[in-house]
Design a protein around this motif. Structure first.
Motif, short mmCIF file in Angstrom:
data_model
loop_
_atom_site.label_atom_id
_atom_site.label_comp_id
_atom_site.label_asym_id
_atom_site.label_seq_id
_atom_site.Cartn_x
_atom_site.Cartn_y
_atom_site.Cartn_z
N ILE A 171 0.88 -1.16 0.00
CA ILE A 171 0.00 0.00 0.00
C ILE A 171 0.91 1.22 0.00
O ILE A 171 1.84 1.30 0.80
CB ILE A 171 -0.90 0.04 1.26
N GLY A 172 0.65 2.16 -0.90
CA GLY A 172 1.51 3.33 -0.98
C GLY A 172 0.74 4.62 -1.14
O GLY A 172 -0.45 4.63 -1.45
N LYS A 173 1.47 5.71 -0.89
CA LYS A 173 0.98 7.07 -1.13
C LYS A 173 2.00 7.73 -2.04
O LYS A 173 3.18 7.41 -1.98
CB LYS A 173 0.88 7.86 0.17
N PRO A 174 1.58 8.67 -2.87
CA PRO A 174 2.55 9.28 -3.78
C PRO A 174 3.51 10.21 -3.05
O PRO A 174 3.09 11.00 -2.21
CB PRO A 174 1.66 10.08 -4.75
N PRO A 175 4.79 10.10 -3.37
CA PRO A 175 5.73 11.10 -2.88
C PRO A 175 5.55 12.35 -3.73
O PRO A 175 4.93 12.31 -4.79
CB PRO A 175 7.09 10.45 -3.12
N LYS A 176 6.08 13.44 -3.29
CA LYS A 176 6.01 14.66 -4.08
C LYS A 176 6.83 14.44 -5.35
O LYS A 176 8.02 14.11 -5.28
CB LYS A 176 6.59 15.84 -3.27
N ALA A 177 6.19 14.57 -6.50
CA ALA A 177 6.87 14.33 -7.77
C ALA A 177 7.92 15.41 -8.02
O ALA A 177 7.66 16.59 -7.82
CB ALA A 177 5.86 14.31 -8.91
N ILE A 178 9.09 14.97 -8.47
CA ILE A 178 10.15 15.92 -8.79
C ILE A 178 10.53 15.85 -10.27
O ILE A 178 11.41 16.56 -10.70
CB ILE A 178 11.40 15.71 -7.90
N ARG A 179 9.83 14.95 -10.99
CA ARG A 179 10.07 14.84 -12.43
C ARG A 179 8.73 14.94 -13.15
O ARG A 179 7.71 14.46 -12.65
CB ARG A 179 10.73 13.49 -12.77
N ALA A 180 8.72 15.51 -14.33
CA ALA A 180 7.49 15.72 -15.09
C ALA A 180 6.80 14.41 -15.47
O ALA A 180 5.58 14.38 -15.63
CB ALA A 180 7.77 16.54 -16.34
N VAL A 181 7.55 13.32 -15.58
CA VAL A 181 6.95 12.04 -16.00
C VAL A 181 6.26 11.31 -14.86
O VAL A 181 5.61 10.29 -15.09
CB VAL A 181 8.00 11.11 -16.65
N VAL A 182 6.37 11.80 -13.63
CA VAL A 182 5.78 11.13 -12.47
C VAL A 182 4.39 11.70 -12.21
O VAL A 182 4.22 12.89 -12.02
CB VAL A 182 6.67 11.30 -11.22
N ASP A 183 3.40 10.81 -12.18
CA ASP A 183 2.02 11.21 -11.86
C ASP A 183 1.82 11.01 -10.36
O ASP A 183 1.80 9.89 -9.88
CB ASP A 183 1.04 10.35 -12.65
N ASP A 184 1.67 12.10 -9.64
CA ASP A 184 1.44 12.01 -8.20
C ASP A 184 0.03 12.48 -7.84
O ASP A 184 -0.23 12.91 -6.72
CB ASP A 184 2.50 12.80 -7.42
N SER A 185 -0.90 12.35 -8.78
CA SER A 185 -2.25 12.85 -8.57
C SER A 185 -3.14 11.91 -7.77
O SER A 185 -4.18 12.32 -7.27
CB SER A 185 -2.92 13.15 -9.92
N PHE A 186 -2.74 10.66 -7.62
CA PHE A 186 -3.56 9.68 -6.91
C PHE A 186 -3.41 9.84 -5.38
O PHE A 186 -2.49 10.48 -4.91
CB PHE A 186 -3.20 8.24 -7.33
N THR A 187 -4.35 9.23 -4.65
CA THR A 187 -4.30 9.29 -3.19
C THR A 187 -3.59 8.08 -2.61
O THR A 187 -2.80 8.20 -1.67
CB THR A 187 -5.72 9.38 -2.60
#
Length: 130
Positions: free
Chosen positions: A70-86
């Motif tokens: 089970i995970g939570k998104p880290p703060k994205a630091i690259r444009a290719v990373v989608d961190d919009s999920f919960t």
């Protein structure tokens, strides 16, 4: 005397770490099931607590899921990373048949019933290993 004590402590810690790592499940490459959840109210502590408790209860009682993450998104630091999920959920199974059985097992259905009102979007990616 201190050096012997520190050496013994260090050896004990290394042994304990090695023992705990040997109990970890290895990822089964036969079938991977990756789920992304977007909660309706991601800032609600009550919704998050309910979701996490129900999801953990489900995973603790799943007969088929092997590896459970089970995970939570880290703060994205690259444009290719989608961190919009919960939340993300990554599971592995022995086979596609085991994953199909998991879909209708009671703990999974209880989780859906308890939490489906909390999410606004769910995306699933299933993959069979090469």
């Amino acid at each position: 005397m201190k050096i012997k004590f520190l050496t013994l402590m260090l050896m004990g810690m290394i042994t304990a770490v090695g023992f705990s790592q040997s109990k970890e499940q290895t990822f089964d490459h036969a079938f991977a099931h990756v789920v992304y959840f977007w909660l309706k109210n991601p800032d609600s502590k009550a919704d998050r607590a309910k979701f996490e408790a129900s999801l953990q209860k489900f995973l603790d009682n799943s007969e088929y899921a092997k590896t459970k993450f089970i995970g939570k998104p880290p703060k994205a630091i690259r444009a290719v990373v989608d961190d919009s999920f919960t939340y993300s959920l990554i599971l592995s199974f022995d086979s596609a048949e085991a994953q199909a059985a998991y879909q209708v097992e009671a703990p999974h259905l209880v989780f859906i019933n308890e939490c489906e009102d909390l999410w606004e979007k769910v995306i699933v990616y299933d993959s069979e290993g090469l």
